[in-house]
Motif scaffolding. Structure first.
Motif, PDB file in Angstrom:
ATOM      1  N   TRP A 299       0.848  -1.215   0.000  1.00  0.00           N
ATOM      2  CA  TRP A 299       0.000   0.000   0.000  1.00  0.00           C
ATOM      3  C   TRP A 299       0.871   1.248   0.000  1.00  0.00           C
ATOM      4  N   ARG A 300       1.878   1.281   0.856  1.00  0.00           N
ATOM      5  CA  ARG A 300       2.794   2.417   0.939  1.00  0.00           C
ATOM      6  C   ARG A 300       3.600   2.568  -0.356  1.00  0.00           C
TER       7      ARG A 300
ATOM      8  N   ASP B  16       6.913  11.118   2.871  1.00  0.00           N
ATOM      9  CA  ASP B  16       7.424   9.800   3.262  1.00  0.00           C
ATOM     10  C   ASP B  16       7.878   9.813   4.719  1.00  0.00           C
ATOM     11  N   LYS B  17       7.140  10.524   5.552  1.00  0.00           N
ATOM     12  CA  LYS B  17       7.464  10.568   6.981  1.00  0.00           C
ATOM     13  C   LYS B  17       6.226  10.961   7.758  1.00  0.00           C
TER      14      LYS B  17
ATOM     15  N   PRO C 256       6.292   2.729   9.081  1.00  0.00           N
ATOM     16  CA  PRO C 256       6.563   3.880   8.213  1.00  0.00           C
ATOM     17  C   PRO C 256       5.259   4.561   7.798  1.00  0.00           C
ATOM     18  N   VAL C 257       5.246   5.870   7.898  1.00  0.00           N
ATOM     19  CA  VAL C 257       4.058   6.663   7.570  1.00  0.00           C
ATOM     20  C   VAL C 257       4.319   7.411   6.263  1.00  0.00           C
ATOM     21  N   PHE C 258       3.298   7.511   5.443  1.00  0.00           N
ATOM     22  CA  PHE C 258       3.421   8.270   4.190  1.00  0.00           C
ATOM     23  C   PHE C 258       2.180   9.129   4.033  1.00  0.00           C
ATOM     24  N   GLY C 259       2.223  10.067   3.090  1.00  0.00           N
ATOM     25  CA  GLY C 259       1.064  10.938   2.960  1.00  0.00           C
ATOM     26  C   GLY C 259       1.120  11.849   1.751  1.00  0.00           C
TER      27      GLY C 259
ATOM     28  N   LEU D 230      -2.662  14.698   4.349  1.00  0.00           N
ATOM     29  CA  LEU D 230      -3.232  13.410   4.722  1.00  0.00           C
ATOM     30  C   LEU D 230      -2.083  12.468   5.038  1.00  0.00           C
ATOM     31  N   TYR D 231      -2.165  11.737   6.144  1.00  0.00           N
ATOM     32  CA  TYR D 231      -1.138  10.775   6.526  1.00  0.00           C
ATOM     33  C   TYR D 231      -1.776   9.385   6.639  1.00  0.00           C
TER      34      TYR D 231
END
Length: 265
Positions: free
Chosen positions: A75-76, A113-114, A124-127, A135-136
């Motif tokens: 997904w990321r 990418d953070k 790991p968070v992306f947005g 949006l995250y």
């Protein structure tokens, strides 16, 4: 705002607003030449900002199985492929025009990418970010940040999220991105049958490009409409989204399901 997340939402919003207050103190450095007081308030702002970033992030730990981790990483990765797109926009105007061809009212969009500073998690968070809105994406929910006014933070669980991916023709009135596919030409001033309008002497043809479009909605509320010049990337996002969204709906806790059922009645 889901009831089970109100505590986290308030904590994140508090951290974000305190950080904004520290930024205001730091900006007083600009007036340090007028008075030493502003020098001290600026230094205080720096110290307060460090304190907020160290003490106020909200912990959101995740315990994912290998299968869940693979699904989230896919997904990321699918979203990060948008970075390869030559052009990426936030669409803020209706996209449908006469003849089924869309026109664009758009602003630049950035892939993140953070995680935001107020969020502490072990995945790991992306947005996505455009202007004051971000949006995250997390394994089970979307965190929304709006910087308007004092700022606001919201959460949408994936079970309440709707994601629509499509590839559409768009009239391109600006420079055609290098990675875009031109599928047709149309007259700038055209009659209903598509022929040039003879009333305009300096009429010209403009390209129609095939772009990828992603619409993100919470219930009936639109959150963000994304358009990219590298159209095929939306197919990967749609495939990965099906797995993540379905899993999020299946693993909703009994308490959440009971709450949703009571609200529906």
């Amino acid at each position: 705002q889901p009831q089970e997340a109100l505590g986290s939402i308030r904590a994140m919003q508090r951290a974000y607003r305190l950080n904004g207050f520290s930024n205001g103190l730091i900006l007083t450095f600009v007036f340090a030449f007028l008075s030493h007081t502003f020098l001290w308030t600026g230094l205080l702002g720096i110290l307060f900002k460090l304190f907020v970033h160290l003490k106020f992030p909200v912990p959101l730990p995740y315990t994912l199985s290998e299968e869940e981790l693979r699904a989230y990483e896919a997904w990321r990765t699918s979203w990060l492929k948008l970075k390869a797109s030559n052009k990426l926009w936030l669409v803020v105007a209706p996209t449908e025009a006469d003849g089924g061809i869309a026109s664009l009212g758009r602003y630049p969009l950035e892939v993140l990418d953070k995680a935001p500073f107020f969020l502490k998690t072990d995945v790991p968070v992306f947005g996505l970010k455009s202007g004051n809105d971000s949006l995250y994406f997390l394994p089970d929910q979307l965190v929304i940040l709006s910087r308007g006014g004092w700022g606001a933070v919201g959460i949408v669980p994936y079970r309440d999220l709707e994601l629509v991916c499509d590839i559409k023709p768009f009239v391109e009135g600006e420079t055609v991105p290098k990675d875009a596919q031109v599928v047709a030409q149309q007259w700038f001033w055209a009659t209903k049958d598509g022929s040039p309008d003879r009333r305009y002497k300096h009429n010209r043809q403009i390209p129609v490009c095939e772009y990828g479009e992603i619409t993100i909605e919470a219930g009936e509320a639109p959150l963000m409409r994304v358009v990219c010049s590298l159209a095929d990337t939306v197919n990967d996002i749609e495939t990965a989204a099906d797995t993540v969204m379905e899993r999020a709906r299946l693993v909703a806790t009994p308490e959440v399901k009971a709450l949703e059922e009571s609200q529906s009645h």
